[in-house]
Design an enzyme around this catalytic site. Sequence first.
Site, PDB file in Angstrom:
ATOM      1  N   TYR B 174      15.830  38.041  44.152  1.00 20.93           N
ATOM      2  CA  TYR B 174      15.714  38.890  45.314  1.00 20.93           C
ATOM      3  C   TYR B 174      14.610  38.180  46.278  1.00 20.93           C
ATOM      4  CZ  TYR B 174      18.029  42.910  43.421  1.00 20.93           C
ATOM      5  OH  TYR B 174      19.075  43.772  43.103  1.00 20.93           O
ATOM      6  N   LYS B 207      22.896  37.925  40.450  1.00 21.32           N
ATOM      7  CA  LYS B 207      22.858  39.255  41.116  1.00 21.32           C
ATOM      8  C   LYS B 207      22.074  39.088  42.413  1.00 21.32           C
ATOM      9  CE  LYS B 207      20.864  43.987  41.016  1.00 21.32           C
ATOM     10  NZ  LYS B 207      19.830  44.522  40.296  1.00 21.32           N
TER      11      LYS B 207
END
EC number: 4.1.2.13
Lengths: 309, 309, 309, 309, 309
Positions: B174, B207
């Site tokens: 992220y 992810k």
Amino acid sequence: MKATRKVQQILANYEGENPGVKGNLCRMLMEGRLKGTGKMIILPVDQGFEHGPARTYGPNAPAYDPHYHYQLAIDAGLNAFAAPLGLLEAGADTFAGQIPTILKVNSANSLMSSTSGKDQAVTASVDDALRLGCSAIGFTIYPGSDRQLDMFEEIVEMRHEAASVGLPTVIWSYPRGEAISKEGETAIDVAAYAAQIAALLGAHIIKIKLSTDHLEVPEAKKVFEEQQIDIASQTARVKECMRSSFNGRRIVVFSGGAKKGEESIYDDARAIRDGGGNGSIIGRNAFQREKSEAMAMFDKLVSIYKGSE
Amino acid sequence: MKATRKVQQILANYEGENPGVKGNLCRMLMEGRLKGTGKMIILPVDQGFEHGPARTYGPNAPAYDPHYHYQLAIDAGLNAFAAPLGLLEAGADTFAGQIPTILKVNSANSLMSSTSGKDQAVTASVDDALRLGCSAIGFTIYPGSDRQLDMFEEIVEMRHEAASVGLPTVIWSYPRGEAISKEGETAIDVAAYAAQIAALLGAHIIKIKLSTDHLEVPEAKKVFEEQQIDIASQTARVKECMRSSFNGRRIVVFSGGAKKGEESIYDDARAIRDGGGNGSIIGRNAFQREKSEAMAMFDKLVSIYKGSE
Amino acid sequence: MKATRKVQQILANYEGENPGVKGNLCRMLMEGRLKGTGKMIILPVDQGFEHGPARTYGPNAPAYDPHYHYQLAIDAGLNAFAAPLGLLEAGADTFAGQIPTILKVNSANSLMSSTSGKDQAVTASVDDALRLGCSAIGFTIYPGSDRQLDMFEEIVEMRHEAASVGLPTVIWSYPRGEAISKEGETAIDVAAYAAQIAALLGAHIIKIKLSTDHLEVPEAKKVFEEQQIDIASQTARVKECMRSSFNGRRIVVFSGGAKKGEESIYDDARAIRDGGGNGSIIGRNAFQREKSEAMAMFDKLVSIYKGSE
Amino acid sequence: MKATRKVQQILANYEGENPGVKGNLCRMLMEGRLKGTGKMIILPVDQGFEHGPARTYGPNAPAYDPHYHYQLAIDAGLNAFAAPLGLLEAGADTFAGQIPTILKVNSANSLMSSTSGKDQAVTASVDDALRLGCSAIGFTIYPGSDRQLDMFEEIVEMRHEAASVGLPTVIWSYPRGEAISKEGETAIDVAAYAAQIAALLGAHIIKIKLSTDHLEVPEAKKVFEEQQIDIASQTARVKECMRSSFNGRRIVVFSGGAKKGEESIYDDARAIRDGGGNGSIIGRNAFQREKSEAMAMFDKLVSIYKGSE
Amino acid sequence: MKATRKVQQILANYEGENPGVKGNLCRMLMEGRLKGTGKMIILPVDQGFEHGPARTYGPNAPAYDPHYHYQLAIDAGLNAFAAPLGLLEAGADTFAGQIPTILKVNSANSLMSSTSGKDQAVTASVDDALRLGCSAIGFTIYPGSDRQLDMFEEIVEMRHEAASVGLPTVIWSYPRGEAISKEGETAIDVAAYAAQIAALLGAHIIKIKLSTDHLEVPEAKKVFEEQQIDIASQTARVKECMRSSFNGRRIVVFSGGAKKGEESIYDDARAIRDGGGNGSIIGRNAFQREKSEAMAMFDKLVSIYKGSE
């Protein structure tokens, strides 16, 4: 495979080192089309970490695939292939034993703020290198950065561990940071100093950039002028860097930087050869071209290092 | 249970990895209603740590109970359920062996000052994952944060330990922090870079967030334009992210972010599917709805990933 | 160096093994005059330990010098050279990287009383193998000895450690001891059984003796006869041993024992070749002859393994 | 101090060994009156452990004092002094740095029953050797004993540790035990075998006994006769032992055993010298005489080794 | 070699220290042309790290080669040679055992920004020192730097480890940093203070600079004046430094700094000698001259320290 006299002479400089380390150096020096010449061409692919994927692989889309690089290094008959953990793992089984690999154990990236300091993260271990069958580990230091002392301490510990299990260490010695101007990063006095630091830290192979005739540090400038050290040509500057690497007792390979014209690459290689350097470490200039072009370029470089061009 | 050809192809990309890691990847890929398709839907419930309980579970009170999430993941036929230590422990016995679990081993929270830096605490260990019978560990990195190098060093060590005992690692990559603008956090160049970093750090499953067509880093923008890399549609952007994940050699799942309309979720899934992504990781959009609604939504997503809608 | 399809097929049998181990197997299979054929000739020199110096080197005095054996293995283009610690160390630097070496990590000797049991001492470590740049470790087990269980436990631990750092294990599986008659030591049922035990203990390369058509164990004899297993020729017996080594999924090399006539050695090699074995491990029959004779013998053996004689 | 060419030639045989080990070997070879000749005389005083004090020191009472032995070794200009832990400690400070010391790290004694087996206790560590500033460790093995395999495993581990911190290992290789007759303990075939075993175990310096022309092992006897290996004279037998020590690549010193006539000692030294041995290790024959006599004897031995008598 | 009474007196000051440490001190004191006098001349070559290669070796090109320095130290009959890891390794095997070496285990460089603080990186370990056969480790501290407390903690730990394995510690005590003016770096009160700090940290050998009659710290200045401490001459100042080194119970050697005129060097040596100092540590003033000049200079220095000039 019997090592050539040239390779044996190089290995003899690593005196006191164990046979495991020497064996892996030999393995790299006796691999590929330059085997036995004492010259090396290494393919490094860590720019995806340093600059991101699009900037790295975008110009030649097949290069997004890790297998592309393994195959390129093998097909071009290079001496070794260097990359970070994940990339090596992605082809380690398919190409096991087919090309000496160098595990790059620290990495920086471009998503770092200007205030975070010039540093890298340790992203792999000596255990990883053994498990993946690597022939060496690679580590970047930034002489000139305020973080350099920590980086030196990291590599000294890893080098000690690596050598104890027979793995040589390649140090990428890249001056940058608070103590150095942009122009100074490739100044000849700084480049030679970077080579010396890597040698003193125990590097088995030293990777530095080709330099300019700029002189960064005033006290050094004075000595270069007083002693009339020749830095006019790239060949002369390579010589000075080799001299600064224990008078040539250490293997030194030179990097070319961002993609540029072919003639310029060949001129660099001739200067490295004539200055007594051990070879080139060429990444973007290889894999950002189409494979056929890259193969032709490597073919020409091999000829140059063999002395025929 | 015999793995499908599709799953075997995916596993083959994890070359050189031990059978323990591959076995756990297989277990997740062969679980639930998408088993054997190579697609995955994962339920992550770590928002209680990240945003506090009321913001997380308030909209659907039964979700305060950890068993609710285990049961939801099982009833909806998902591939895996991811959560921090305490939450997993609260249902680990009741649901032992019934759904693959991913132990989220680091966590941030909202009670952090703006000056404390973007970072997370390591809140669980590989030993915990083994003890709880997990199928993987999960770890968040923040490319762009001044703390990112430390985070990279943490996950590299944990990944090494986890893989050595047969556990794959899922990296939540992220981008955020000092080096990145708010808009840049979801820029396509940054998203693809985040995927590349996770892959290079050795993630078995990556992810990332779905991205926008914003281009954050000037040097990257230049390349995207020069190379005419298509980023117009979400599908195109998913493709670019898959390409940046070792040309699709790594499993990539995409997260949806805060709760939003159902159609938007389905459009995302179609883009993920058509761009070659491996699936969705959907938390708040699932458990902040009533269970029946969530079940219907997952039913629809399964259909989409199976290609029928 | 690109591995041949044959070598890649062999490596594929070591599935789940890490790239380090496969890389070292590849290194041995791609070395010397048989490189790429899937066949191997290994020079083992541990008889100085087993039988004493005069019995070992006396017939060919230059063989008292450790360098003689390194040079012989290199000059004859063999795949690997195996020896105990001290002997490898005595040439490890001079020949670093020039021939794959196998560190024999346990040894017996002839100065053992008849009551002391058939056993060996562990005389080197995996650390030594790394430090010396070896490509594998070698270990002898004595199926049939009252000490065999301890030996099995030793090698299983060492194999685990060795594989974790990328080193394959060669098991010398030599039946002898309280449970076996002298004739039984080379019985085909016992030889095949010895191969199977080595494979089950995790050997990457199995070294057994060529066998006779004697059947030692009554229960085995019954099955051999009922199933009409062909053991009439040496070729047939080699086939049975390969079948017993995971249906040929493991590399098996055969030893020849004490010095004997050349024709007999060549017949052995033809039987090994025709029976699907991977090659010969030849010590005394090589270094107890004058070097020119040994070279001629290896030359002939290479031809045989290449199928031309 | 600059090492002589002779000493440098000897050190070169320890190839692949680290500079610490070589430095300590050099230190012993460049010490005392034989410095630089490649010859050594070592004073060993472990007989108090082996035979008890009265049998050891009784014949020359001042020898009860550990300082006596340090002083004797220094005054006589010997190369090194070897003793067990307590004895070395008793003078280590007074004589620090004045004479290279060898810490004897295992010891047997005469208060052992005939059924307890031929073995020794490990009575000191590598740490002790460093703390006491020793130049080497010493260890006894008993080839022929039913305990020999355990002894081999002990010394191999200690040698590994010692070498890693720069300390060479001296192996006292004394055949005895269940597998060997009394006469066989000094048989030439057994002595040469003992030297070979020590070399294979990695000894940097080998200590064996002078031998007789007896041949113990029938299979060896056959080879000695067939190959017409000369064992008629002590000089010839020393040659055979040197040949069995990696063709002279290892330093070998010979012990003289119980006290005997001076002429016999001098004849031994001449045989050692003429057979290419590296010197004498003389204990009881030195310290069981009055100091003046011992000094005269050492003076004569130095002359012999220098070749002038 | 028997130590002189003078050397034994010096060693007696290191009371309570183990024989290993004393043995190595003895080794350095009994080496070279000053052996036995209690005086020492040490050649330090770490300026390549500190100032870069051209400034260091440029004035005398053969000095680029590490072997040059080993050979110079040996040929000039010095007591020891000090250098960082890489440089020692580059000659450690060739010169093993021929000259006591001091491994400089931390290093700074000139490519550090003014804001990065006065500090050094730890670039070698005690294990390295043992492996390379060194006689001591060397460590620089910067009393006066904001980083000094960390440096003290580092050296105290390393000294403890080094002494436990028999290695003495040399502390380079160089005042500099935020708390000290440029002139104060060589002030006599600061120099004596630096010596005292090194002694208190457990240095076995103290290396400080020769001082001026400047007094830096007001409170110290007051005492120097009140007590009428003689600081007028260099001899008087050396006396004060020796007094500050446990009243002469520690070995103190003085460094000369940048290259200067010969007479000035000789005057320094006479002052060191007459003030009771133990000797000189001379780097640039030696290796930046042609070898013949350096040899003549060392010859003269030896004469001075022997008292004849």
